[in-house]
Scaffold this active site. Structure first.
Site, PDB file in Angstrom:
ATOM      1  N   VAL A 265      67.309  -5.877  52.966  1.00 42.73           N
ATOM      2  CA  VAL A 265      66.113  -5.177  52.500  1.00 42.73           C
ATOM      3  C   VAL A 265      64.893  -5.917  53.036  1.00 42.73           C
ATOM      4  O   VAL A 265      64.657  -7.073  52.690  1.00 42.73           O
ATOM      5  CB  VAL A 265      66.076  -5.095  50.960  1.00 42.73           C
ATOM      6  CG1 VAL A 265      64.823  -4.366  50.497  1.00 42.73           C
ATOM      7  CG2 VAL A 265      67.323  -4.402  50.438  1.00 42.73           C
ATOM      8  N   ASP A 266      64.106  -5.235  53.869  1.00 41.85           N
ATOM      9  CA  ASP A 266      62.952  -5.867  54.517  1.00 41.85           C
ATOM     10  C   ASP A 266      61.770  -4.913  54.460  1.00 41.85           C
ATOM     11  O   ASP A 266      61.649  -4.004  55.281  1.00 41.85           O
ATOM     12  CB  ASP A 266      63.289  -6.226  55.961  1.00 41.85           C
ATOM     13  CG  ASP A 266      62.184  -7.033  56.635  1.00 41.85           C
ATOM     14  OD1 ASP A 266      61.175  -7.320  55.957  1.00 41.85           O
ATOM     15  OD2 ASP A 266      62.329  -7.372  57.815  1.00 41.85           O
ATOM     16  N   SER A 267      60.884  -5.134  53.494  1.00 42.42           N
ATOM     17  CA  SER A 267      59.710  -4.266  53.354  1.00 42.42           C
ATOM     18  C   SER A 267      58.691  -4.512  54.462  1.00 42.42           C
ATOM     19  O   SER A 267      57.726  -3.758  54.588  1.00 42.42           O
ATOM     20  CB  SER A 267      59.056  -4.489  51.984  1.00 42.42           C
ATOM     21  OG  SER A 267      58.639  -5.836  51.846  1.00 42.42           O
ATOM     22  N   GLY A 268      58.882  -5.555  55.260  1.00 40.07           N
ATOM     23  CA  GLY A 268      57.972  -5.822  56.367  1.00 40.07           C
ATOM     24  C   GLY A 268      58.380  -5.147  57.660  1.00 40.07           C
ATOM     25  O   GLY A 268      57.642  -5.220  58.643  1.00 40.07           O
TER      26      GLY A 268
END
EC number: 3.4.23.-
Length: 408
Positions: A265-268
């Site tokens: 999970v990588d919101s960037g």
């Protein structure tokens, strides 16, 4: 009454501390209090007051004429017999950090005595001339032995606390120590001591140079800046040691086309990606639209093979629509980017350690370190592996499409 104790150990190191005691306090008990502060065994402590050696342990301090504010000298006797079990000689004050700052002392935490109150404590290393005539031939030889690489090595290996500090603050010396080769350890130790001596000589030249010279001022400013950085790091190590630890990345369990996966999970990240190998395992390579091929540029570059416009990803009991950009080479199977997280109104709750799916209200826990894929575990090569993950994540933040392709 407050008594100041000036202690000179057998290895010529000095320590000064203060004790709050009653006038009727016996000398034997006073020796024990001094042992707690200085580490000098009570049976080896000689107390001197007004150039007079205090010998009767059953006499009170007041009977010797001690009063509030007086100072006594504590001298450690020469080694006259085997040391009691559990006691070890004081460690040499060697530069174990590789940067000129000494590792903090390793004595255990001191517990206040009902008759004492610790006011202050200060340690320093005296030169031979500063020993006030207390340096005998045996003391000099003992002090020289404490600088022996073999003795330092054995002391570090026998003290887990010092060894852990060494690994944290001076990895180069720690690696040489754990190699098991005394010659290698000696070379690294001597080289670091030589560099420290050169830095001290350079500092002496700086402070003795013309204070109005611009070059000298610039070098002094840089030295002060480096000292501030070192002090800031030491404070951080003491007050917030957790900031030097590595943090496990956020992974969740999911399924694509019935195949269990561990998704990063990588919101960037701008878009959701999947590796070519993972797409082949999930049997969705047949859906890849190669018109969306291109190159993802960021920290590094990755080739985008194409795009799967619509697929289903299962998180817990929810089946969610998702699109994948297929990358040719990457360590992660799947990375959930901002496009998927926004579409399903996901939120990362670090307090509960869960990923909340806003559109359905369900949530899934982030995986503990033991369940992470191999490329994400905090092992000895974690820095390089994490850099590889970051490179992929950075690449997809600014994707560059092929000629004539429409951006999405």
């Amino acid at each position: 009454m407050l008594i100041t104790v000036y202690c000179v150990r057998r290895d010529l190191t000095e320590v000064t501390f203060s004790l709050q005691v009653n006038p009727d306090f016996e000398l034997s008990n006073f020796r024990v209090l001094c042992e707690l502060e200085s580490g000098v065994p009570a049976e080896e402590a000689q107390i001197v007051y007004m150039e007079q050696l205090l010998t009767d342990d059953h006499c009170s301090l007041g009977s010797y004429g001690l009063k509030d504010g007086d100072m006594v000298v504590l001298l450690q006797k020469d080694n006259v017999g085997p040391r009691p079990p559990g006691r070890a000689p004081n460690h040499p004050r060697t530069d174990f950090t590789g940067s000129g700052s000494a590792v903090p002392g390793t004595s255990s935490s001191r517990h206040p005595h009902p008759h004492q109150h610790h006011h202050h404590q200060h340690q320093r290393i005296p030169s031979t001339q500063q020993a006030h005539g207390l340096a005998s031939g045996e003391n000099m030889a003992f002090a020289q032995d404490l600088n022996s690489p073999a003795l330092i090595r054995s002391m570090l290996l026998s003290n887990p606390h010092d060894l852990s500090l060494l690994k944290e603050r001076n990895p180069a010396l720690a690696e040489a120590l754990l190699s098991g080769n005394l010659e290698t350890f000696s070379q690294v130790l001597v080289e670091q001591q030589r560099e420290r001596a050169m830095r001290e000589q350079e500092m002496f030249r700086l402070y003795s140079a013309d204070p109005f010279d611009q070059e000298t001022q610039a070098r002094i400013e840089e030295e002060i800046r480096q000292q501030n950085i070192e002090e800031n790091m030491n404070i951080a190590m003491e007050e917030a040691p957790e900031s030097f630890g590595q943090v496990a990345m956020l992974y969740i369990n999911c399924k694509v086309n019935g195949h269990p996966l561990k998704a990063f999970v990588d919101s960037g990240a701008q878009m959701t990606i999947m590796s070519q190998a993972c797409a082949e395992r999930c049997n969705i390579m047949r859906l890849v639209d190669r018109r969306w091929a291109g190159v993802a540029k960021g920290v590094g570059t990755q080739r985008i093979m194409g795009r799967v416009h619509l697929a289903q990803i299962q998180i817990e009991g929810d089946f969610l629509q998702c699109s994948f950009s297929i990358l040719e080479e990457q360590p992660m199977d799947i990375l959930l980017g901002l496009d998927m997280l926004r579409r399903h109104q996901c939120s990362i709750d670090l307090k509960k350690n869960v990923l909340v799916i806003g559109t359905t209200g369900s949530q899934t826990h982030f995986l503990p370190e033991g369940e992470l894929p191999l490329c994400a575990k905090l092992l000895s090569g974690a820095v390089q592996e994490d850099s590889s993950d970051k490179e992929v994540a950075g690449s997809i933040k600014h994707p560059v499409k092929g000629p004539g392709r429409k951006k999405h």
